[in-house]
Design an enzyme around this catalytic site. Structure first.
Site, PDB file in Angstrom:
ATOM      1  N   HIS A 195      13.198  -4.114 -18.654  1.00  0.00           N
ATOM      2  CA  HIS A 195      12.635  -2.897 -18.051  1.00  0.00           C
ATOM      3  C   HIS A 195      13.728  -2.127 -17.314  1.00  0.00           C
ATOM      4  O   HIS A 195      13.477  -1.351 -16.410  1.00  0.00           O
ATOM      5  CB  HIS A 195      11.488  -3.312 -17.107  1.00  0.00           C
ATOM      6  CG  HIS A 195      10.882  -2.188 -16.333  1.00  0.00           C
ATOM      7  ND1 HIS A 195      10.297  -1.095 -16.930  1.00  0.00           N
ATOM      8  CD2 HIS A 195      10.755  -1.985 -14.991  1.00  0.00           C
ATOM      9  CE1 HIS A 195       9.842  -0.279 -15.987  1.00  0.00           C
ATOM     10  NE2 HIS A 195      10.116  -0.791 -14.812  1.00  0.00           N
ATOM     11  N   ARG A 229      17.345  -0.632 -10.882  1.00  0.00           N
ATOM     12  CA  ARG A 229      16.257  -1.495 -10.412  1.00  0.00           C
ATOM     13  C   ARG A 229      16.837  -2.839  -9.963  1.00  0.00           C
ATOM     14  O   ARG A 229      16.326  -3.483  -9.057  1.00  0.00           O
ATOM     15  CB  ARG A 229      15.250  -1.732 -11.544  1.00  0.00           C
ATOM     16  CG  ARG A 229      14.524  -0.476 -12.004  1.00  0.00           C
ATOM     17  CD  ARG A 229      13.715  -0.750 -13.258  1.00  0.00           C
ATOM     18  NE  ARG A 229      12.904   0.382 -13.695  1.00  0.00           N
ATOM     19  CZ  ARG A 229      13.305   1.299 -14.573  1.00  0.00           C
ATOM     20  NH1 ARG A 229      14.503   1.239 -15.098  1.00  0.00           N
ATOM     21  NH2 ARG A 229      12.501   2.284 -14.930  1.00  0.00           N
ATOM     22  N   ALA A 272       0.847  -1.207   0.000  1.00  0.00           N
ATOM     23  CA  ALA A 272       0.000   0.000   0.000  1.00  0.00           C
ATOM     24  C   ALA A 272       0.875   1.247   0.000  1.00  0.00           C
ATOM     25  O   ALA A 272       0.503   2.282   0.541  1.00  0.00           O
ATOM     26  CB  ALA A 272      -0.931  -0.015   1.206  1.00  0.00           C
TER      27      ALA A 272
HETATM   28  N1  LIG Z   1       7.484  -2.282 -12.787  1.00  0.00           N
HETATM   29  C1  LIG Z   1       7.469  -0.962 -12.820  1.00  0.00           C
HETATM   30  O1  LIG Z   1       7.301  -0.352 -13.878  1.00  0.00           O
HETATM   31  C2  LIG Z   1       7.644  -0.185 -11.533  1.00  0.00           C
HETATM   32  C3  LIG Z   1       7.419   1.198 -11.489  1.00  0.00           C
HETATM   33  C4  LIG Z   1       7.545   1.866 -10.283  1.00  0.00           C
HETATM   34  C5  LIG Z   1       7.919   1.159  -9.131  1.00  0.00           C
HETATM   35  N2  LIG Z   1       8.170  -0.167  -9.223  1.00  0.00           N
HETATM   36  C6  LIG Z   1       8.530  -0.965  -8.051  1.00  0.00           C
HETATM   37  O2  LIG Z   1       7.369  -1.162  -7.241  1.00  0.00           O
HETATM   38  C7  LIG Z   1       7.778  -1.400  -5.889  1.00  0.00           C
HETATM   39  C8  LIG Z   1       6.988  -0.488  -4.961  1.00  0.00           C
HETATM   40  O3  LIG Z   1       7.346   0.863  -5.147  1.00  0.00           O
HETATM   41  P1  LIG Z   1       6.710   2.001  -4.223  1.00  0.00           P
HETATM   42  O4  LIG Z   1       7.231   3.286  -4.726  1.00  0.00           O
HETATM   43  O5  LIG Z   1       5.270   1.786  -4.052  1.00  0.00           O
HETATM   44  O6  LIG Z   1       7.437   1.669  -2.818  1.00  0.00           O
HETATM   45  P2  LIG Z   1       6.882   2.026  -1.364  1.00  0.00           P
HETATM   46  O7  LIG Z   1       8.041   1.890  -0.420  1.00  0.00           O
HETATM   47  O8  LIG Z   1       6.126   3.307  -1.397  1.00  0.00           O
HETATM   48  O9  LIG Z   1       5.812   0.874  -1.063  1.00  0.00           O
HETATM   49  C9  LIG Z   1       6.174  -0.468  -0.921  1.00  0.00           C
HETATM   50  C10 LIG Z   1       5.243  -1.057   0.112  1.00  0.00           C
HETATM   51  O10 LIG Z   1       5.477  -2.470   0.199  1.00  0.00           O
HETATM   52  C11 LIG Z   1       5.249  -2.837   1.546  1.00  0.00           C
HETATM   53  N3  LIG Z   1       5.819  -4.148   1.833  1.00  0.00           N
HETATM   54  C12 LIG Z   1       7.106  -4.492   2.021  1.00  0.00           C
HETATM   55  N4  LIG Z   1       7.201  -5.807   2.283  1.00  0.00           N
HETATM   56  C13 LIG Z   1       5.944  -6.312   2.255  1.00  0.00           C
HETATM   57  C14 LIG Z   1       5.402  -7.603   2.436  1.00  0.00           C
HETATM   58  N5  LIG Z   1       6.170  -8.660   2.706  1.00  0.00           N
HETATM   59  N6  LIG Z   1       4.068  -7.754   2.347  1.00  0.00           N
HETATM   60  C15 LIG Z   1       3.264  -6.704   2.072  1.00  0.00           C
HETATM   61  N7  LIG Z   1       3.727  -5.445   1.887  1.00  0.00           N
HETATM   62  C16 LIG Z   1       5.054  -5.256   1.978  1.00  0.00           C
HETATM   63  C17 LIG Z   1       5.891  -1.718   2.338  1.00  0.00           C
HETATM   64  O11 LIG Z   1       5.441  -1.694   3.695  1.00  0.00           O
HETATM   65  C18 LIG Z   1       5.467  -0.504   1.538  1.00  0.00           C
HETATM   66  O12 LIG Z   1       4.275   0.078   2.030  1.00  0.00           O
HETATM   67  C19 LIG Z   1       9.297  -1.169  -5.873  1.00  0.00           C
HETATM   68  O13 LIG Z   1       9.988  -2.400  -5.960  1.00  0.00           O
HETATM   69  C20 LIG Z   1       9.541  -0.331  -7.125  1.00  0.00           C
HETATM   70  O14 LIG Z   1      10.862  -0.454  -7.584  1.00  0.00           O
HETATM   71  C21 LIG Z   1       8.028  -0.843 -10.395  1.00  0.00           C
END
Ligand SMILES: NC(=O)c1ccc[n+]([C@@H]2O[C@H](COP(=O)([O-])OP(=O)(O)OC[C@H]3O[C@@H](n4cnc5c(N)ncnc54)[C@H](O)[C@@H]3O)[C@@H](O)[C@H]2O)c1
Length: 309
Positions: A175, A88, A8
């Site tokens: 990516h 990444r 979230a």
């Molecule tokens: N594929 C894409 O195009 C793309 C684009 C943007 C971000 N991302 C990736 O998405 C991920 C999330 O990014 P974000 O900016 O939302 O980060 P964020 O830190 O805002 O949110 C990540 C959330 O994951 C939660 N979390 C961690 N471990 C967990 C678990 N075991 N169970 C449930 N929740 C858990 C955390 O508490 C946190 O709230 C990152 O790995 C980022 O690199 C990917």
């Protein structure tokens, strides 16, 4: 329809917000490991329902997977985002454990779900989810190409001074900042190749801006972006729950397509109610195919790291 978004944080909450605004499902569950954050954001979003006129019911959960039971689609965004200067790929150690655990928990409660993986390094996390769940390959889809293609269209529209909605353009391959392949040759502006309007220098600049699109934002914001990633994740959910048969670049397991196997790579696929339903065979020229093979080599190297964790 029931959709669960795991994580979230910035991206997960934005995916959920877009899903609710578009009423893509009746039940939407937001789950996070951090106490209270999913419940809080779910309630905050529910309080926009009266203003935005949607009926989707949003529930938050602190790591209680029973609430996710019977989900049709699950979006995994849990894990660390990158900081300025990071790739990444540097996230693999921490995120592999998170994504594997989450995927297995989800599977216990939603054995029929279609998985959309967003956590980075996304191609390797998609491959890991396939292995960790043993699900049919058509139900495992990584989100990267949808976002990178939207960024490509954004930069093209700025150069052409036109609406991004009038552009068709895809990014395939990996990516990563060096592994994605914006297909300039196939990009069109209302059916006309954009290459007819852009000189070689402009094309080069747009390709380069697209490839470092995420890094540019990470540098500006101090963490990874969320508006476009969230919208891209929700667009994929929409294509599935509305059975749109939309052509979107997604990371899917390859079995010989584009000359690759035992790997998840970004290719043009049709998304519908069964997950990804078909891979389209774009005829790559020699240069594009060489870039694809090089990109796959880099992704495969990252997948190999999984064996050492
Ligand atoms: N594929 C894409 O195009 C793309 C684009 C943007 C971000 N991302 C990736 O998405 C991920 C999330 O990014 P974000 O900016 O939302 O980060 P964020 O830190 O805002 O949110 C990540 C959330 O994951 C939660 N979390 C961690 N471990 C967990 C678990 N075991 N169970 C449930 N929740 C858990 C955390 O508490 C946190 O709230 C990152 O790995 C980022 O690199 C990917």
């Amino acid at each position: 329809m029931k959709v669960t978004v795991v994580g979230a944080g910035a991206v997960g909450a934005t995916v959920a917000d877009n899903i609710a605004r578009k009423e893509l499902c009746e039940d939407l569950v937001l789950l996070d490991i951090k106490e209270g954050i999913a419940e809080g954001k779910a309630l905050d979003m529910m309080q926009t329902a009266a203003l935005l006129n949607f009926d989707t019911k949003i529930t938050g959960s602190t790591n209680d997977y029973s609430k996710t039971s019977g989900s049709d689609v699950v979006v995994i965004t849990s894990g660390l985002p990158r900081k300025p200067g990071m790739t990444r790929e540097e996230l693999i150690g921490v995120n592999a454990n998170i994504v594997k655990g989450v995927a297995q928990n989800i599977l216990q409660h939603s054995p029929e779900a279609i998985f959309i993986i967003i956590s980075n390094p996304m191609y390797t996390m998609t491959y890991l989810t396939l292995q960790a769940t043993g699900l049919p390959k058509k139900r495992i889809i990584g989100m990267g190409g949808a976002l990178d293609s939207a960024r490509f269209r954004c930069y093209l529209s700025m150069a052409l001074k036109c609406s991004p909605a009038d552009l068709n353009a895809l990014v395939i391959g990996g990516h990563g900042d060096t592994t994605m392949i914006p297909l300039m040759r196939y990009a069109t502006w209302n059916s006309v190749p954009v290459t007819e309007f852009l000189d070689a220098e402009q094309q080069k600049q747009i390709i380069s801006d697209t490839m470092v699109g995420g890094a540019t934002l990470t540098k500006l914001i101090g963490t990874s972006a969320w508006y476009a990633p969230g919208a891209a994740g929700a667009a994929m959910v929409e294509a599935i729950v509305r059975d749109e048969k939309k052509l979107i670049s997604c990371s899917v397991p390859l079995e010989g397509e584009y000359g690759q196997q035992d790997i998840c790579m970004g290719v043009p696929v049709i998304l519908g109610k069964n997950g990804w339903e078909q891979i389209l065979d774009y005829k790559l020229n020699e240069e594009e195919q060489a870039l694809f093979s090089k990109s796959a080599e880099a992704v495969r190297g990252m997948n190999d790291v999984l064996k050492t964790l």
